[in-house]
Design an enzyme around this catalytic site. Sequence first.
Site, mmCIF file in Angstrom:
data_model
loop_
_atom_site.group_PDB
_atom_site.id
_atom_site.type_symbol
_atom_site.label_atom_id
_atom_site.label_comp_id
_atom_site.label_asym_id
_atom_site.label_seq_id
_atom_site.Cartn_x
_atom_site.Cartn_y
_atom_site.Cartn_z
ATOM 1 C CG ASP A 30 23.121 20.895 -23.629
ATOM 2 O OD1 ASP A 30 24.143 21.237 -24.245
ATOM 3 O OD2 ASP A 30 23.082 20.800 -22.373
ATOM 4 C CD GLN A 92 35.962 22.049 -26.976
ATOM 5 O OE1 GLN A 92 36.814 22.835 -27.397
ATOM 6 N NE2 GLN A 92 35.750 20.860 -27.520
ATOM 7 C CB VAL A 94 32.011 17.803 -23.935
ATOM 8 C CG1 VAL A 94 32.140 16.382 -24.474
ATOM 9 C CG2 VAL A 94 31.110 17.824 -22.703
ATOM 10 C CG HIS A 98 29.837 19.983 -28.622
ATOM 11 N ND1 HIS A 98 31.048 19.634 -28.073
ATOM 12 C CD2 HIS A 98 29.377 21.021 -27.889
ATOM 13 C CE1 HIS A 98 31.308 20.428 -27.036
ATOM 14 N NE2 HIS A 98 30.309 21.287 -26.909
HETATM 15 P P1 AMP Z 1 30.473 22.906 -24.273
HETATM 16 O O1 AMP Z 1 30.460 23.648 -22.966
HETATM 17 O O2 AMP Z 1 30.404 23.807 -25.482
HETATM 18 O O3 AMP Z 1 31.634 21.927 -24.354
HETATM 19 O O4 AMP Z 1 29.134 22.089 -24.325
HETATM 20 C C1 AMP Z 1 28.973 20.842 -23.726
HETATM 21 C C2 AMP Z 1 27.508 20.653 -23.547
HETATM 22 O O5 AMP Z 1 27.268 19.285 -23.313
HETATM 23 C C3 AMP Z 1 26.902 21.433 -22.371
HETATM 24 O O6 AMP Z 1 25.915 22.329 -22.854
HETATM 25 C C4 AMP Z 1 26.337 20.325 -21.487
HETATM 26 O O7 AMP Z 1 25.117 20.698 -20.867
HETATM 27 C C5 AMP Z 1 26.144 19.194 -22.474
HETATM 28 N N1 AMP Z 1 26.168 17.855 -21.919
HETATM 29 C C6 AMP Z 1 27.060 17.336 -21.026
HETATM 30 N N2 AMP Z 1 26.762 16.051 -20.760
HETATM 31 C C7 AMP Z 1 25.656 15.747 -21.486
HETATM 32 C C8 AMP Z 1 24.860 14.587 -21.637
HETATM 33 N N3 AMP Z 1 25.125 13.454 -20.968
HETATM 34 N N4 AMP Z 1 23.792 14.645 -22.467
HETATM 35 C C9 AMP Z 1 23.500 15.776 -23.128
HETATM 36 N N5 AMP Z 1 24.215 16.908 -23.045
HETATM 37 C C10 AMP Z 1 25.284 16.902 -22.227
#
Ligand code: AMP
Length: 112
Positions: A30, A92, A94, A98
């Site tokens: 992450d 959430q 993204v 995941h």
């Molecule tokens: P969520 O909030 O459960 O949707 O988690 C999305 C996660 O993706 C967050 O913990 C972000 O820090 C992570 N994230 C967003 N962009 C990237 C990226 N380019 N590479 C790695 N992690 C990312």
Amino acid sequence: MAETIFSKIIHRQIPADIVYEDDHCLAFRDISPQAPVHVLVIPKEPIESLATANGDSAELLGHLLLKAAHVARQEQLEGWRTVINTGTEAGQTVFHLHIHVIGGRPMAWPPG
Ligand code: AMP
């Protein structure tokens, strides 16, 4: 489903610190770690969230969980937390399914 930043990671259009990959999933660190170890395990198939997954994905969902445990062992974690945030209200951000694998520090329950 709209293209997300995770599709770009799958297709190597943006960099990521990949710790595991197979034909069905990818695991990478992450970008904003919440613990010493914070890895995301994602399916290569673009499923928006657990809310939109259906029975067709049963085998894939099981595979993702087993690979989350594999990554935790690979990271030499003794205990770890797996989290799937589903929907905006749950955090959430993204919309490509995941599993967060988080470990390396004590964690409280319930989460905030
Ligand atoms: P969520 O909030 O459960 O949707 O988690 C999305 C996660 O993706 C967050 O913990 C972000 O820090 C992570 N994230 C967003 N962009 C990237 C990226 N380019 N590479 C790695 N992690 C990312």
